[in-house]
Each structure stands twice: as structure tokens, then as C-alpha cells.
Design a protein around this motif. Structure first.
Motif, short mmCIF file in Angstrom:
data_model
loop_
_atom_site.label_atom_id
_atom_site.label_comp_id
_atom_site.label_asym_id
_atom_site.label_seq_id
_atom_site.Cartn_x
_atom_site.Cartn_y
_atom_site.Cartn_z
N PRO A 279 -49.55 69.20 88.72
CA PRO A 279 -50.20 68.64 87.53
C PRO A 279 -49.47 68.95 86.23
O PRO A 279 -49.53 68.16 85.28
CB PRO A 279 -51.59 69.27 87.55
N VAL A 297 -53.45 74.61 83.05
CA VAL A 297 -54.25 73.85 84.01
C VAL A 297 -55.53 74.60 84.37
O VAL A 297 -55.50 75.79 84.68
CB VAL A 297 -53.44 73.57 85.29
N GLU A 299 -57.95 74.14 87.22
CA GLU A 299 -58.13 73.42 88.48
C GLU A 299 -59.60 73.08 88.73
O GLU A 299 -59.93 72.00 89.21
CB GLU A 299 -57.59 74.25 89.65
N GLU A 300 -60.50 74.03 88.42
CA GLU A 300 -61.92 73.85 88.72
C GLU A 300 -62.50 72.64 88.00
O GLU A 300 -63.24 71.85 88.59
CB GLU A 300 -62.69 75.12 88.33
N ASP A 301 -62.18 72.50 86.73
CA ASP A 301 -62.71 71.37 85.95
C ASP A 301 -61.76 70.17 85.94
O ASP A 301 -62.05 69.16 85.31
CB ASP A 301 -62.95 71.82 84.50
N ARG A 302 -60.66 70.31 86.64
CA ARG A 302 -59.61 69.28 86.66
C ARG A 302 -59.27 68.87 85.21
O ARG A 302 -59.29 67.69 84.84
CB ARG A 302 -60.05 68.06 87.48
N THR A 304 -56.75 69.91 81.61
CA THR A 304 -55.53 70.55 81.13
C THR A 304 -55.58 70.68 79.61
O THR A 304 -56.19 69.86 78.92
CB THR A 304 -54.28 69.73 81.50
N THR A 331 -53.25 60.06 85.29
CA THR A 331 -53.16 61.28 86.11
C THR A 331 -54.48 61.66 86.77
O THR A 331 -54.49 62.35 87.79
CB THR A 331 -52.71 62.46 85.24
N TRP A 333 -56.53 63.59 85.23
CA TRP A 333 -56.83 64.90 84.65
C TRP A 333 -57.31 64.73 83.21
O TRP A 333 -56.79 63.87 82.49
CB TRP A 333 -55.59 65.79 84.65
N LYS A 334 -58.28 65.55 82.81
CA LYS A 334 -58.67 65.58 81.41
C LYS A 334 -57.53 66.23 80.62
O LYS A 334 -56.94 67.21 81.08
CB LYS A 334 -59.96 66.40 81.21
#
Length: 364
Positions: A279, A297, A299-302, A304, A331, A333-334
Motif C-alpha cells: 500500500p 499505513v 491496516e485496521e481502518d484501511r 493512510t 487504491t 485506501w482512505k
């Protein structure tokens, strides 16, 4: 009349590419219906069609009785025994019938039902042909437009391009050729309906598949597409073979490949970035063309947190947040973007962690 009818059906079958058996079945059903309707018969009727001999015969089921009261449904025992001596009272037999004027009635019924069945079969053929094109790109010619739709001729059918699927500020001129993305094909009571789009991300993906041989051959894979139609898009590509440059393949020599797609989309800006399962790398690439200093990053909340040089903040966020918004969509991802000085102030970044480049250094 029968020979002519069979010849007409044979010609129609070849002309319309419709199975002859379908037309013959329709003809049988029409003749049975016409017989019952015009001769007020409630009995079971069977039609026998012999194409080789050019014969069309109708058989009615009748009950054997001593004294018939209804000639349509009953037959005298004496007459039945002339057909077969073994018939007895209450037996049900098939009798060939040849009502007066039935040839004319049959011809009318055949014309109606065959016309209807041809229409249905043509619709079926068209549906089958276009059902395979769902999620594909087709080229059509604009026929007309109104306040709600642009009508596009796709060959055997006219498709509607609704306003919600059009690209803002794009002109749709009558007789212009246009590429559209087929979102859905449905078989309705009014015939096949094709739903098309110019703004769907799938259009961009398919255009790259058409223009880039490495994608078509499977050597380069499109991993994700994020699009704000008519303005800007991002596409993430990946090549398993390290010797293949996925981004370069899509750009083409002197940008020729991507330029063809940009021209087709009337100047829509396209960022091509390399996909990564990491990521940090993926988000960094997705925020192109801005420079990224660090990606933190969660990971838990996806989610960045992305830190960029102060002078790159507006570029990273983009006009009205577009660059950051498209990168997040691409992506999955936030993305929270912070300037270097803001990150230091909040304690996210140590002031000795990076020595910022000045714009003069960057372009030296």
C-alpha cells in the motif's frame, strides 16, 4: 396453396436466418387456431405438414356414435367402420377434414402468425447477438438527440444514451461516429433494449485493452480504474514479468497509445500508474504527479496518512480535491494528505526525518 406456402417459409427462413422448424411450428399452431375459430370447433385438432409432398392436412378428433348430433365432434358408427371395421361406439378417431374456404382462411392465419413469429425470432437473434457484447465497447453513429437521450445506431438496433451516462461538455453531433460502453442488454416485450454509457469506467478499461497489445495478450493487467468522466482518470496497471514496463506499454512510443484514448474521450486527462500490493508504494504511485515523502499505513481502518512537501500539497490534493479523491478510489485506501510542516507540527514527522527539497533543487 400448400406448395407456395412451404416455398415462402423456406425462403423466409433463409432470408431472416430463422430455423425453419420454428416457422413450421408457428404455422401449425396458427392453422389449428384458425380452424377452431372459423368453424366453431371445440374438438382436438391436429395439423400434418408434409413439406416434401407439399401437403397440408387437418385431422379432427371425433367420437363414434350411433346417430351424430354434432358433425364437428361426432361421427356415425357406419362411417367410422368404413375407415376401420374395428371401430366401436365411444371410440375416438381422427378424421381428415377439408372445410370449404379453409385454404383462404389458412393463408390469412399463416401470414399473421408467421409475420409475428418472424418478428419475435428477429428480436431473439438481435438479443443473442448483442447479449454477448455486454461490458464491451461498440462503435455507433449518432442518429438524433433530445433533452433526455442521444440515440445511437449500433447496426441492427438503436441504443439510448441517457443524460446521466453522457460526458459533461461533450458534444453529440448527428452522423458522428462514437464509441460507447454497453452496460446492459435486456429482452423486453418491446424487443431488445441496449443500455450504453460514455462515462462508465469500463469504457476506459476497454479502450486500453483495444489499444495496448500487451493488455489484450494478458502480459499487462489492468488492476483498477478510477474515473471522473470528461475531466480526469487514473488507471493502475501491473506486469508479472519484471522485464515488461506496464506503464510504458500503456503510454506507448512518444505517448501515441494513450493519446489515441485521450482523443477518443475528447481530452480527458489520464494518469497511468503502476499497481503494487504494498500500500505504501501503491498509494505513492496513485498520487502521481505529486511527490510523496512518507506514507503511514493503518491496516485496521484501511487508511493512510500521506506526507508531501509543502510546495506539493496543492498538487497532491488536486483541484477541488480531485487528485486525492481519484487516488483513494483507485487504491481502495482512505488517504489523508498532510504537508511536511503540518506533519512536523503535529508530531507525525520528526523535523530531522527529512530535509525538504526546494523547488530550485527539484528543477536544477
Amino acid at each position: 396453396m400448400s406448395n407456395q406456402l412451404f416455398e415462402a417459409i423456406d425462403a423466409l427462413s433463409k432470408e431472416k436466418s430463422i430455423d425453419k422448424d420454428i416457422l413450421l411450428e408457428a404455422l401449425e399452431a396458427a392453422l389449428i387456431s384458425a380452424y377452431k375459430k372459423n368453424f366453431k370447433s371445440a374438438t382436438n385438432v391436429r395439423v400434418e405438414l408434409d413439406e416434401e409432398k407439399g401437403i397440408m392436412e387437418i385431422f379432427s378428433r371425433k367420437t363414434v356414435v350411433e346417430d351424430p348430433e354434432d358433425d364437428q365432434q361426432e361421427i356415425a358408427l357406419e362411417d367410422a367402420k368404413e375407415i376401420n371395421p374395428n371401430y366401436e361406439i365411444d371410440d375416438v378417431i381422427e378424421v381428415k377434414v377439408a372445410p370449404k374456404d379453409f385454404g383462404r382462411i389458412a393463408a390469412q392465419a399463416a401470414k399473421q402468425v408467421v409475420t409475428q413469429r418472424v418478428r419475435e425470432a428477429e428480436r431473439g437473434v438481435i438479443f443473442d447477438e448483442y447479449a454477448d457484447r455486454e461490458e464491451d465497447v461498440m462503435t455507433g453513429i449518432i442518429q438524433r438527440r433530445d433533452s433526455r437521450f442521444v440515440y445511437v445506431d449500433l447496426g441492427k438496433i438503436e441504443a439510448k444514451l441517457p443524460q446521466s451516462e453522457q460526458i459533461n461538455h461533450e458534444e453529440y453531433l448527428v452522423h458522428d461516429r462514437i464509441k460507447v460502453y454497453v452496460t446492459k442488454v435486456e429482452n423486453t416485450n418491446k424487443g431488445p433494449q441496449i443500455f450504453i454509457s460514455r462515462s462508465h469506467p469500463g469504457l476506459l478499461k476497454r479502450l486500453f485493452e483495444m489499444e495496448v497489445p500487451e493488455i489484450y495478450d494478458g502480459h499487462v493487467e489492468i488492476k483498477s480504474v478510477a474515473r471522473e468522466a470528461g475531466d480526469r482518470s487514473k488507471i493502475a496497471v501491473y506486469a508479472e514479468n519484471p522485464e515488461i514496463d506496464p506503464v510504458g506499454s500503456c503510454v506507448g512510443q512518444k505517448g501515441q497509445r494513450v493519446q489515441v484514448i485521450v482523443d477518443e474521450l475528447n481530452g480527458e486527462k489520464i494518469d497511468i500508474v503502476e499497481w503494487s500490493e504494498d500500500p505504501v508504494i501503491y498509494v505513492t504511485n496513485a498520487l502521481s504527479p505529486s511527490k510523496v515523502l512518507k506514507v503511514i499505513v493503518n491496516e485496521e481502518d484501511r487508511a493512510t496518512t500521506v506526507i508531501v512537501p509543502d510546495y506539493q500539497l496543492s498538487l497532491a490534493i488536486g483541484k477541488r480535491g480531485q487528485n486525492a479523491r481519484l487516488a483513494a478510489k483507485l487504491t481502495g485506501w482512505k488517504i489523508d494528505i498532510k504537508s511536511e510542516s503540518e506533519a512536523i507540527e503535529e508530531g507525525i514527522l520528526a523535523d530531522t526525518e527529512f530535509i525538504s527539497e526546494t523547488e530550485e533543487d527539484l528543477f536544477d
